[in-house]
Design a protein around this motif. Structure first.
Motif, PDB file in Angstrom:
ATOM      1  N   ILE A 541       0.861  -1.188   0.000  1.00  0.00           N
ATOM      2  CA  ILE A 541       0.000   0.000   0.000  1.00  0.00           C
ATOM      3  C   ILE A 541       0.896   1.237   0.000  1.00  0.00           C
ATOM      4  CG2 ILE A 541      -1.937  -1.162   1.138  1.00  0.00           C
ATOM      5  CD1 ILE A 541      -1.044   0.141   3.766  1.00  0.00           C
ATOM      6  N   LEU A 542       0.353   2.350  -0.490  1.00  0.00           N
ATOM      7  CA  LEU A 542       1.193   3.528  -0.709  1.00  0.00           C
ATOM      8  C   LEU A 542       1.799   4.064   0.592  1.00  0.00           C
ATOM      9  CD1 LEU A 542      -0.874   5.399  -3.445  1.00  0.00           C
ATOM     10  CD2 LEU A 542       1.179   4.018  -3.715  1.00  0.00           C
ATOM     11  N   SER A 543       1.070   3.962   1.705  1.00  0.00           N
ATOM     12  CA  SER A 543       1.635   4.450   2.971  1.00  0.00           C
ATOM     13  C   SER A 543       2.843   3.618   3.388  1.00  0.00           C
ATOM     14  CB  SER A 543       0.569   4.415   4.071  1.00  0.00           C
ATOM     15  OG  SER A 543       0.095   3.083   4.272  1.00  0.00           O
ATOM     16  N   LYS A 544       2.780   2.298   3.116  1.00  0.00           N
ATOM     17  CA  LYS A 544       3.913   1.426   3.430  1.00  0.00           C
ATOM     18  C   LYS A 544       5.099   1.746   2.527  1.00  0.00           C
ATOM     19  CE  LYS A 544       5.990  -2.096   5.358  1.00  0.00           C
ATOM     20  NZ  LYS A 544       6.462  -2.012   6.765  1.00  0.00           N
ATOM     21  N   GLN A 545       4.817   1.992   1.233  1.00  0.00           N
ATOM     22  CA  GLN A 545       5.885   2.394   0.313  1.00  0.00           C
ATOM     23  C   GLN A 545       6.554   3.677   0.804  1.00  0.00           C
ATOM     24  OE1 GLN A 545       5.017   2.400  -3.945  1.00  0.00           O
ATOM     25  NE2 GLN A 545       3.290   1.013  -3.614  1.00  0.00           N
ATOM     26  N   ALA A 546       5.719   4.611   1.266  1.00  0.00           N
ATOM     27  CA  ALA A 546       6.248   5.894   1.737  1.00  0.00           C
ATOM     28  C   ALA A 546       7.177   5.688   2.928  1.00  0.00           C
ATOM     29  CB  ALA A 546       5.097   6.819   2.109  1.00  0.00           C
ATOM     30  N   GLN A 547       6.807   4.802   3.857  1.00  0.00           N
ATOM     31  CA  GLN A 547       7.643   4.538   5.034  1.00  0.00           C
ATOM     32  C   GLN A 547       9.013   4.000   4.630  1.00  0.00           C
ATOM     33  OE1 GLN A 547       5.672   2.198   8.109  1.00  0.00           O
ATOM     34  NE2 GLN A 547       3.696   3.075   7.513  1.00  0.00           N
ATOM     35  N   ILE A 548       9.015   3.110   3.625  1.00  0.00           N
ATOM     36  CA  ILE A 548      10.282   2.531   3.157  1.00  0.00           C
ATOM     37  C   ILE A 548      11.155   3.601   2.518  1.00  0.00           C
ATOM     38  CG2 ILE A 548      11.304   0.893   1.517  1.00  0.00           C
ATOM     39  CD1 ILE A 548       8.743  -0.857   2.006  1.00  0.00           C
ATOM     40  N   ILE A 549      10.545   4.444   1.701  1.00  0.00           N
ATOM     41  CA  ILE A 549      11.301   5.520   1.042  1.00  0.00           C
ATOM     42  C   ILE A 549      11.840   6.503   2.085  1.00  0.00           C
ATOM     43  CG2 ILE A 549      11.152   7.453  -0.578  1.00  0.00           C
ATOM     44  CD1 ILE A 549      11.136   4.700  -1.916  1.00  0.00           C
ATOM     45  N   ILE A 550      11.045   6.786   3.138  1.00  0.00           N
ATOM     46  CA  ILE A 550      11.518   7.683   4.209  1.00  0.00           C
ATOM     47  C   ILE A 550      12.761   7.100   4.877  1.00  0.00           C
ATOM     48  CG2 ILE A 550      10.954   8.589   6.507  1.00  0.00           C
ATOM     49  CD1 ILE A 550       8.013   8.812   5.447  1.00  0.00           C
ATOM     50  N   GLN A 551      12.753   5.761   5.126  1.00  0.00           N
ATOM     51  CA  GLN A 551      13.913   5.114   5.753  1.00  0.00           C
ATOM     52  C   GLN A 551      15.165   5.264   4.887  1.00  0.00           C
ATOM     53  OE1 GLN A 551      12.686   1.083   6.439  1.00  0.00           O
ATOM     54  NE2 GLN A 551      11.149   1.657   7.968  1.00  0.00           N
ATOM     55  N   VAL A 552      14.981   5.133   3.570  1.00  0.00           N
ATOM     56  CA  VAL A 552      16.115   5.308   2.659  1.00  0.00           C
ATOM     57  C   VAL A 552      16.611   6.752   2.729  1.00  0.00           C
ATOM     58  CG1 VAL A 552      16.875   5.216   0.255  1.00  0.00           C
ATOM     59  CG2 VAL A 552      15.307   3.478   1.118  1.00  0.00           C
ATOM     60  N   GLY A 553      15.668   7.696   2.775  1.00  0.00           N
ATOM     61  CA  GLY A 553      16.037   9.101   2.869  1.00  0.00           C
ATOM     62  C   GLY A 553      16.848   9.397   4.117  1.00  0.00           C
ATOM     63  N   VAL A 554      16.462   8.763   5.232  1.00  0.00           N
ATOM     64  CA  VAL A 554      17.201   8.957   6.488  1.00  0.00           C
ATOM     65  C   VAL A 554      18.625   8.425   6.361  1.00  0.00           C
ATOM     66  CG1 VAL A 554      17.308   8.255   8.915  1.00  0.00           C
ATOM     67  CG2 VAL A 554      15.118   8.964   7.919  1.00  0.00           C
ATOM     68  N   GLN A 555      18.760   7.262   5.697  1.00  0.00           N
ATOM     69  CA  GLN A 555      20.092   6.665   5.524  1.00  0.00           C
ATOM     70  C   GLN A 555      21.014   7.575   4.728  1.00  0.00           C
ATOM     71  OE1 GLN A 555      19.423   2.815   3.749  1.00  0.00           O
ATOM     72  NE2 GLN A 555      18.365   2.014   5.557  1.00  0.00           N
ATOM     73  N   VAL A 556      20.531   8.123   3.618  1.00  0.00           N
ATOM     74  CA  VAL A 556      21.402   8.975   2.800  1.00  0.00           C
ATOM     75  C   VAL A 556      21.666  10.319   3.492  1.00  0.00           C
ATOM     76  CG1 VAL A 556      20.720   7.876   0.636  1.00  0.00           C
ATOM     77  CG2 VAL A 556      19.530   9.934   1.374  1.00  0.00           C
ATOM     78  N   PHE A 557      20.706  10.759   4.322  1.00  0.00           N
ATOM     79  CA  PHE A 557      20.936  11.986   5.103  1.00  0.00           C
ATOM     80  C   PHE A 557      22.142  11.790   6.021  1.00  0.00           C
ATOM     81  CE2 PHE A 557      20.218  13.970   9.304  1.00  0.00           C
ATOM     82  CZ  PHE A 557      20.384  15.303   8.952  1.00  0.00           C
ATOM     83  N   HIS A 558      22.228  10.625   6.657  1.00  0.00           N
ATOM     84  CA  HIS A 558      23.350  10.351   7.564  1.00  0.00           C
ATOM     85  C   HIS A 558      24.677  10.212   6.816  1.00  0.00           C
ATOM     86  CE1 HIS A 558      21.007  10.248  11.164  1.00  0.00           C
ATOM     87  NE2 HIS A 558      20.234   9.251  10.747  1.00  0.00           N
ATOM     88  N   LYS A 559      24.604  10.044   5.492  1.00  0.00           N
ATOM     89  CA  LYS A 559      25.828  10.031   4.678  1.00  0.00           C
ATOM     90  C   LYS A 559      26.105  11.422   4.095  1.00  0.00           C
ATOM     91  CE  LYS A 559      24.633   6.459   2.053  1.00  0.00           C
ATOM     92  NZ  LYS A 559      24.750   5.393   1.026  1.00  0.00           N
ATOM     93  N   ASN A 560      25.348  12.414   4.601  1.00  0.00           N
ATOM     94  CA  ASN A 560      25.499  13.818   4.167  1.00  0.00           C
ATOM     95  C   ASN A 560      25.118  14.034   2.709  1.00  0.00           C
ATOM     96  OD1 ASN A 560      26.495  14.398   6.753  1.00  0.00           O
ATOM     97  ND2 ASN A 560      28.600  13.959   6.125  1.00  0.00           N
ATOM     98  N   GLN A 561      24.263  13.171   2.188  1.00  0.00           N
ATOM     99  CA  GLN A 561      23.782  13.322   0.806  1.00  0.00           C
ATOM    100  C   GLN A 561      22.409  14.020   0.876  1.00  0.00           C
ATOM    101  OE1 GLN A 561      23.966   9.239  -0.570  1.00  0.00           O
ATOM    102  NE2 GLN A 561      26.107   9.422  -1.182  1.00  0.00           N
ATOM    103  N   TYR A 562      22.463  15.354   1.040  1.00  0.00           N
ATOM    104  CA  TYR A 562      21.250  16.099   1.389  1.00  0.00           C
ATOM    105  C   TYR A 562      20.272  16.236   0.217  1.00  0.00           C
ATOM    106  CZ  TYR A 562      24.215  17.226   5.366  1.00  0.00           C
ATOM    107  OH  TYR A 562      25.051  17.136   6.450  1.00  0.00           O
TER     108      TYR A 562
END
Length: 639
Positions: A541-562
């Motif tokens: 479902i789209l909300s679940k997809q969004a949660q997964i994409i948010i997790q990826v976004g957090v990971q790249v943020f911690h690598k300073n890939q803003y």
């Protein structure tokens, strides 16, 4: 072939051409009676009708005497002599073919004979020309004898000479073809063992060209294709070999068991573990019937069963079969035999996967002691054991010790096998993995690319051995933000997986996700979505997809890939809007807070503060704790 067609056409024309009825000067003519026989000839001489039975020697001679008295045949008397003396059957055929309306006419007979003589001479000329061209002494003698037969119109003798020669040559050629096939096979075996797989494949194909049903050659081709990663085709050739072996040797033969075993290995490489187990168990069943239960070959099959269970993650069964193999090797071959050491290594690998590092190291060191006693300290087996020890220390997080073992392994392999050997490539790959783990991506890429260059050179651009390296290179280029190269390597890996494993395989799906995420990070949303839609993610479902994409976004943020993080969070918002996620959900506040934080770290304070305010508004609406949002807001405001 063209000459053959011409001769057939000429014969048909002769048979179908009409013969005119003509009287001789003396009013004599003959009727050839062919009712039920070609042997009876009626000759009308004056008022008399004389019947000659050509099967009767006296009457045949009388008929020939009659022919010799015909004036129009006198000039060709010597030809008629030859024809009638050496080949009376031919004379009968000529009478039969020239009978027309049944009246004998010397000119018609001569015309028929003339055709024969012309064609006979043409053939003699061809035979003589060929005799002069060839340098084959045996063939020169044959053709000389053949022309002697043609001189006397001895077609049967001519045919017999050529047929006997042909049959002898067929036997000789068959033997030569077998020798060519066998030599090609032996060449293929050598190139196979030296990793020259493309050349080996050409040579085994040459062997199969001459002996397509040779099970040994079919088996070898299956083996080469397996090592090339052409698993589907490998299975086809092993199956062909198996069918012949089962038919010729029977289903319970040691050779048949070996083919079952290799089919199991290919299916294991392909990831078809249930099928692999079935083939290995078939091999084991045959071997247990035919061999002593402690025969080393049975230990090999136990080992192969252990490998399949290991790949399935069924470590209990894997250890069980590896232990069975070890018991046989220790009892039959001794504790210091290289095959015993191989069992130690397999057990070490399973305990490593179970994170029982103490046992893993114990078994690897036992193997190392065996190799150090039995072979040179620079032997590849010792290098392989160093490599395995390095792997355990890497898995423990002891990267310094791991690198030490990997470098020991690499030094031996480079000196003994060379810098372009597959085992050396594995050593480079493992060093790449450890630098990758340490976050030293540039050094990891250097080692991965060295390994890939070797493997592509030896195994080709589409071998499964290159997939992992392309995958690793894609991940590392992604980590340093080089998305062009990341996409390049991920797409190379994808092409191989789609071809070898299919579009539905989990490994293929992983690559679709990676490519989708890289394109999203790069800002090419449409390309990213196109890949993600091919995966299990699209079924969520789209909300679940969004949660997964948010997790990826957090990971790249911690690598300073803003910028990349902003692209992920923006896409997550789009998914939530399309999915009509209720505003009461905490997810809205979370994604806006993340977007705000990334903008703040990226230097866009004004945009960040607006997004923090939006996050606070949504958090209050959903009754979410706002403490962290307020803290981040104040931190950004004071920057």
């Amino acid at each position: 072939m063209k000459k053959l067609l011409f001769i057939i056409l000429l014969m048909l024309t002769t048979e179908l051409s009409g013969q005119t009825l003509q009287k001789s000067k003396k009013g004599q003519y003959a009727e050839v009676n062919i009712e039920g026989s070609q042997n009876t000839v009626k000759v009308i001489q004056g008022e008399k009708v004389i019947v000659y039975d050509l099967a009767d020697k006296k009457q045949y001679d009388a008929f020939v005497a009659y022919l010799k008295k015909i004036p129009t045949l006198v000039r060709d008397l010597h030809h008629i002599e030859t024809l009638t003396k050496e080949n009376n059957q031919l004379l009968k055929q000529m009478l039969y073919k020239s009978q027309g309306s049944g009246v004998f006419d010397p000119s018609t007979f001569l015309q028929e004979y003339g055709k024969l003589a012309v064609e006979n001479q043409k053939l003699k000329d061809e035979v003589e020309a060929y005799r002069k061209q060839t340098q084959d002494t045996e063939l020169i003698q044959l053709l000389a004898e053949a022309n002697k037969k043609l001189n006397v119109f001895d077609s049967d003798g001519y045919q017999s000479l050529l047929e006997n020669f042909k049959q002898k040559r067929k036997i000789k050629i068959a033997q030569q073809q077998h020798e060519i096939a066998q030599i090609s096979y032996l060449q293929a075996r050598n190139n196979h063992s030296n990793y020259q797989l493309d050349r080996a494949l050409e040579q085994i194909d040459e062997a199969l060209f001459y002996e397509s049903d040779n099970s040994e050659y079919l088996f070898e081709k299956g083996h080469i294709l397996d090592e090339k990663g052409e698993y589907v085709y490998s299975i086809i050739y092993y199956q062909k070999a198996l069918l012949i072996e089962e038919k010729v040797l029977g289903k319970e033969n040691p050779e048949t068991a070996i083919t079952y075993n290799n089919l199991g290995l290919v299916h294991n490489h392909k990831g078809d573990y249930a099928i692999a187990l079935n083939y290995h168990k078939k091999a084991l069943e045959i071997q247990e019937k035919l061999l002593d239960k402690e025969h080393p070959i049975i230990a090999i099959t136990y080992n192969n069963l252990g490998l399949v269970y290991d790949n399935q993650g069924n470590y209990v069964n894997a250890i069980n079969y590896f232990q069975k193999a070890l018991v046989i090797y220790e009892k039959v071959l001794g504790k210091e035999d290289p095959k015993t050491a191989t069992s130690y290594i397999n057990l070490g690998a399973v305990y490593d996967k179970q994170r029982d590092y103490v046992k893993a190291i114990m078994y690897y060191k036992k193997a190392l002691l065996v190799f150090e006693k039995g072979v040179s300290k620079k032997h590849p087996s010792i290098a392989a054991t160093y490599n395995n020890l390095g792997l355990v220390y890497k898995n423990q997080g002891d990267y310094t010790t791991a690198i030490s073992y990997y470098e020991k392994s690499m030094d031996i392999l480079e000196k003994v096998l060379g810098k372009e050997h597959p085992s050396t490539a594995t050593s480079y790959n493992n060093l790449g993995l450890i630098y990758d783990k340490q976050g030293n991506y540039s050094t990891a890429i250097k080692f991965y690319e060295k390994a890939l260059s070797i493997r592509e050179k030896i195994f080709g651009n589409e071998h499964p051995f290159t997939v992992d390296l392309c995958y690793n290179l894609g991940v590392n280029y992604d980590n340093i933000g080089d998305y062009t190269n990341a996409i390049l390597y991920f797409e190379k890996a994808l092409r191989i997986n789609e071809k070898k494993l299919g579009k539905e395989h989990p490994s293929t799906s992983d690559l679709y996700i990676l490519l989708g995420l890289v394109y999203l990070a790069k800002g090419e949303k449409e390309n990213g979505i196109a890949y993600l839609q091919k995966t299990w993610l699209d079924k969520q479902i789209l909300s679940k997809q969004a949660q997964i994409i948010i997790q990826v976004g957090v990971q790249v943020f911690h690598k300073n890939q803003y910028l990349e993080a902003i692209n992920y969070f923006a896409y997550a918002l789009e998914l939530m809007e399309n999915g009509k996620v209720a505003k009461e959900e905490d997810l809205w506040a979370i994604v806006y807070q993340n977007l705000a934080k990334v903008h703040c770290y990226n230097g866009n304070q004004k945009q960040a503060l607006l997004l923090f305010e939006k996050a606070l508004e949504l958090a209050k609406f959903s009754k979410m704790d706002t403490t962290k949002i307020v803290s981040n807001y104040e931190e950004c405001k004071n920057k």
